[in-house]
Design a protein around this motif. Structure first.
Motif, PDB file in Angstrom:
ATOM      1  N   TYR A  36       0.812  -1.166  -0.006  1.00 53.65           N
ATOM      2  CA  TYR A  36       0.048   0.013   0.057  1.00 53.65           C
ATOM      3  C   TYR A  36       0.898   1.209   0.027  1.00 53.65           C
ATOM      4  O   TYR A  36       0.343   2.298  -0.483  1.00 53.65           O
ATOM      5  N   SER A  37       2.089   1.166   0.497  1.00 53.28           N
ATOM      6  CA  SER A  37       2.743   2.377   0.550  1.00 53.28           C
ATOM      7  C   SER A  37       3.327   2.739  -0.804  1.00 53.28           C
ATOM      8  O   SER A  37       3.617   3.891  -1.012  1.00 53.28           O
ATOM      9  N   PHE A  38       3.213   2.227  -1.720  1.00 60.23           N
ATOM     10  CA  PHE A  38       3.639   2.503  -2.998  1.00 60.23           C
ATOM     11  C   PHE A  38       2.247   2.999  -3.947  1.00 60.23           C
ATOM     12  O   PHE A  38       2.451   3.235  -5.172  1.00 60.23           O
ATOM     13  N   TRP A  39       1.266   2.860  -3.135  1.00 58.26           N
ATOM     14  CA  TRP A  39      -0.026   3.348  -3.950  1.00 58.26           C
ATOM     15  C   TRP A  39      -0.424   4.463  -3.463  1.00 58.26           C
ATOM     16  O   TRP A  39      -0.042   5.198  -2.539  1.00 58.26           O
ATOM     17  N   THR A  40      -1.196   5.189  -4.214  1.00 51.61           N
ATOM     18  CA  THR A  40      -1.849   6.610  -3.900  1.00 51.61           C
ATOM     19  C   THR A  40      -3.291   6.654  -3.456  1.00 51.61           C
ATOM     20  O   THR A  40      -3.979   5.625  -3.769  1.00 51.61           O
ATOM     21  N   THR A  41      -4.032   7.583  -3.025  1.00 50.83           N
ATOM     22  CA  THR A  41      -5.288   7.634  -2.877  1.00 50.83           C
ATOM     23  C   THR A  41      -5.822   9.161  -3.828  1.00 50.83           C
ATOM     24  O   THR A  41      -5.120  10.109  -4.064  1.00 50.83           O
ATOM     25  N   LYS A  42      -7.166   8.896  -4.026  1.00 48.28           N
ATOM     26  CA  LYS A  42      -7.591  10.293  -4.826  1.00 48.28           C
ATOM     27  C   LYS A  42      -9.029  10.089  -4.714  1.00 48.28           C
ATOM     28  O   LYS A  42      -9.710   8.926  -4.556  1.00 48.28           O
ATOM     29  N   THR A  51       3.970   4.069  -7.362  1.00 47.79           N
ATOM     30  CA  THR A  51       4.663   5.451  -7.368  1.00 47.79           C
ATOM     31  C   THR A  51       5.563   5.520  -6.184  1.00 47.79           C
ATOM     32  O   THR A  51       5.279   4.739  -5.047  1.00 47.79           O
ATOM     33  N   LEU A  52       6.368   6.195  -6.133  1.00 49.35           N
ATOM     34  CA  LEU A  52       7.244   6.516  -5.062  1.00 49.35           C
ATOM     35  C   LEU A  52       7.202   8.022  -4.262  1.00 49.35           C
ATOM     36  O   LEU A  52       7.739   8.553  -3.451  1.00 49.35           O
ATOM     37  N   SER A  53       5.744   8.314  -4.571  1.00 50.35           N
ATOM     38  CA  SER A  53       5.538   9.789  -4.212  1.00 50.35           C
ATOM     39  C   SER A  53       5.379   9.694  -2.703  1.00 50.35           C
ATOM     40  O   SER A  53       5.604  10.987  -2.052  1.00 50.35           O
ATOM     41  N   ASN A  54       4.633   8.712  -2.230  1.00 54.00           N
ATOM     42  CA  ASN A  54       4.594   8.845  -0.595  1.00 54.00           C
ATOM     43  C   ASN A  54       5.740   8.786  -0.022  1.00 54.00           C
ATOM     44  O   ASN A  54       6.233   9.504   0.989  1.00 54.00           O
ATOM     45  N   TYR A  55       7.185   7.933  -0.538  1.00 55.04           N
ATOM     46  CA  TYR A  55       8.345   8.042   0.096  1.00 55.04           C
ATOM     47  C   TYR A  55       8.901   9.605  -0.259  1.00 55.04           C
ATOM     48  O   TYR A  55       9.780  10.167   0.670  1.00 55.04           O
ATOM     49  N   ARG A  56       8.675   9.996  -1.367  1.00 52.81           N
ATOM     50  CA  ARG A  56       9.284  11.488  -1.799  1.00 52.81           C
ATOM     51  C   ARG A  56       8.651  12.464  -0.467  1.00 52.81           C
ATOM     52  O   ARG A  56       9.405  13.345  -0.062  1.00 52.81           O
ATOM     53  N   THR A  57       7.114  12.308  -0.490  1.00 53.65           N
ATOM     54  CA  THR A  57       6.774  13.238   0.429  1.00 53.65           C
ATOM     55  C   THR A  57       6.990  13.057   1.871  1.00 53.65           C
ATOM     56  O   THR A  57       7.553  13.953   2.797  1.00 53.65           O
ATOM     57  N   PHE A  58       7.482  11.831   2.161  1.00 53.51           N
ATOM     58  CA  PHE A  58       8.086  11.546   3.685  1.00 53.51           C
ATOM     59  C   PHE A  58       9.311  12.168   3.790  1.00 53.51           C
ATOM     60  O   PHE A  58       9.831  12.977   4.739  1.00 53.51           O
ATOM     61  N   PHE A  59      10.168  12.154   2.847  1.00 53.14           N
ATOM     62  CA  PHE A  59      11.573  12.782   3.028  1.00 53.14           C
ATOM     63  C   PHE A  59      11.815  14.134   2.716  1.00 53.14           C
ATOM     64  O   PHE A  59      12.685  14.756   3.136  1.00 53.14           O
ATOM     65  N   ASP A  60      10.889  14.520   1.950  1.00 52.90           N
ATOM     66  CA  ASP A  60      11.216  15.888   1.439  1.00 52.90           C
ATOM     67  C   ASP A  60      10.513  16.949   2.955  1.00 52.90           C
ATOM     68  O   ASP A  60      11.006  17.936   2.806  1.00 52.90           O
ATOM     69  N   SER A  61       9.550  16.431   3.506  1.00 52.98           N
ATOM     70  CA  SER A  61       9.321  17.040   4.715  1.00 52.98           C
ATOM     71  C   SER A  61      10.234  16.896   5.811  1.00 52.98           C
ATOM     72  O   SER A  61      10.652  15.532   6.096  1.00 52.98           O
ATOM     73  N   TRP A  62      10.507  17.665   6.685  1.00 58.32           N
ATOM     74  CA  TRP A  62      11.465  17.439   7.772  1.00 58.32           C
ATOM     75  C   TRP A  62      10.676  16.743   9.070  1.00 58.32           C
ATOM     76  O   TRP A  62      11.107  16.128   9.921  1.00 58.32           O
ATOM     77  N   THR A  63       9.339  17.076   8.889  1.00 60.01           N
ATOM     78  CA  THR A  63       8.534  16.639  10.225  1.00 60.01           C
ATOM     79  C   THR A  63       8.354  15.164  10.296  1.00 60.01           C
ATOM     80  O   THR A  63       8.395  14.653  11.447  1.00 60.01           O
ATOM     81  N   TYR A  64       8.185  14.424   9.079  1.00 56.48           N
ATOM     82  CA  TYR A  64       7.937  12.873   9.298  1.00 56.48           C
ATOM     83  C   TYR A  64       9.257  12.081   9.894  1.00 56.48           C
ATOM     84  O   TYR A  64       9.023  11.297  10.642  1.00 56.48           O
ATOM     85  N   PRO A  65      10.443  12.521   9.143  1.00 53.31           N
ATOM     86  CA  PRO A  65      11.655  11.974   9.925  1.00 53.31           C
ATOM     87  C   PRO A  65      11.878  12.172  11.338  1.00 53.31           C
ATOM     88  O   PRO A  65      12.536  11.514  11.929  1.00 53.31           O
ATOM     89  N   LYS A  66      11.543  13.735  11.615  1.00 55.97           N
ATOM     90  CA  LYS A  66      11.610  14.168  12.834  1.00 55.97           C
ATOM     91  C   LYS A  66      10.943  13.277  13.972  1.00 55.97           C
ATOM     92  O   LYS A  66      11.535  12.781  14.817  1.00 55.97           O
ATOM     93  N   VAL A  67       9.701  12.998  13.645  1.00 53.66           N
ATOM     94  CA  VAL A  67       8.634  12.210  14.468  1.00 53.66           C
ATOM     95  C   VAL A  67       9.401  10.709  14.330  1.00 53.66           C
ATOM     96  O   VAL A  67       9.239  10.332  15.557  1.00 53.66           O
ATOM     97  N   LEU A  68       9.781  10.214  13.363  1.00 54.30           N
ATOM     98  CA  LEU A  68      10.224   8.698  13.196  1.00 54.30           C
ATOM     99  C   LEU A  68      11.519   8.593  14.102  1.00 54.30           C
ATOM    100  O   LEU A  68      11.507   7.686  14.860  1.00 54.30           O
ATOM    101  N   LEU A  69      12.445   9.627  14.080  1.00 52.63           N
ATOM    102  CA  LEU A  69      13.512   9.510  14.953  1.00 52.63           C
ATOM    103  C   LEU A  69      13.252   9.868  16.371  1.00 52.63           C
ATOM    104  O   LEU A  69      13.707   8.787  17.165  1.00 52.63           O
ATOM    105  N   ARG A  70      12.355  10.711  16.913  1.00 50.72           N
ATOM    106  CA  ARG A  70      11.979  10.671  18.184  1.00 50.72           C
ATOM    107  C   ARG A  70      11.227   9.458  18.456  1.00 50.72           C
ATOM    108  O   ARG A  70      11.858   9.121  19.839  1.00 50.72           O
TER     109      ARG A  70
END
Length: 156
Positions: A36-42, A51-70
């Protein structure tokens, strides 16, 4: 006469139900989430375009990796803290408890029967702004206002 090889084979067959449960309740849902992580929603519908857009969105934003690291740091600290408390307790129960061994073991097992929600409310009653610890410290005159870091903080 049964050989040790036959006994080992029988023991392994006895583990099959456990492996089936692990597969059904852990591996399969994890694999589904991975796909499911490779699929999108509409319009709240899943679109089966790879698509890799979900992963791109995850790593483009600092918020998600920051929460994951915490989250990973908190998990590591909790694991280390729990092991530091659990191993000495297990050692004492196994080696030196004597006649208290069954009582201590029962107390440890009893904690697993308590639901997470009940434990959370118990911690709130102890550590909250109007909890036992803050009230006790106020009565003793050690603090003027409740300690905010005892609950709803990374320390907690």
């Amino acid at each position: 006469m049964q050989t040790s090889r036959d006994a080992d084979r029988a023991l392994l067959w006895g583990l099959v139900p456990m492996y089936v449960v692990q597969l059904a309740l852990f591996v399969v849902p994890l694999a589904i989430m991975f796909v499911y992580s490779f699929w999108t929603t509409k319009n709240f519908q899943i679109v089966h375009d790879w698509t890799l857009s979900n992963y791109r969105t995850f790593f483009d934003s600092w918020t998600y990796p920051k929460v994951l690291l915490r989250t990973l740091v908190a998990a590591l600290l909790i694991t280390v803290f729990t092991m530091a408390m659990a191993y000495p307790l297990a050692y004492v129960i196994a080696r030196y408890a004597g006649r208290w061994q069954k009582v201590l073991l029962g107390a440890v097992i009893l904690s697993f029967w308590t639901s997470g929600l009940l434990r959370a409310y118990a911690w709130m009653a102890l550590l909250g702004d109007s909890g036992i610890i803050n009230k006790g410290l106020k009565v003793l005159g050690l603090i003027d206002a409740p300690l905010p870091f005892l609950l709803y903080s990374p320390f907690a």
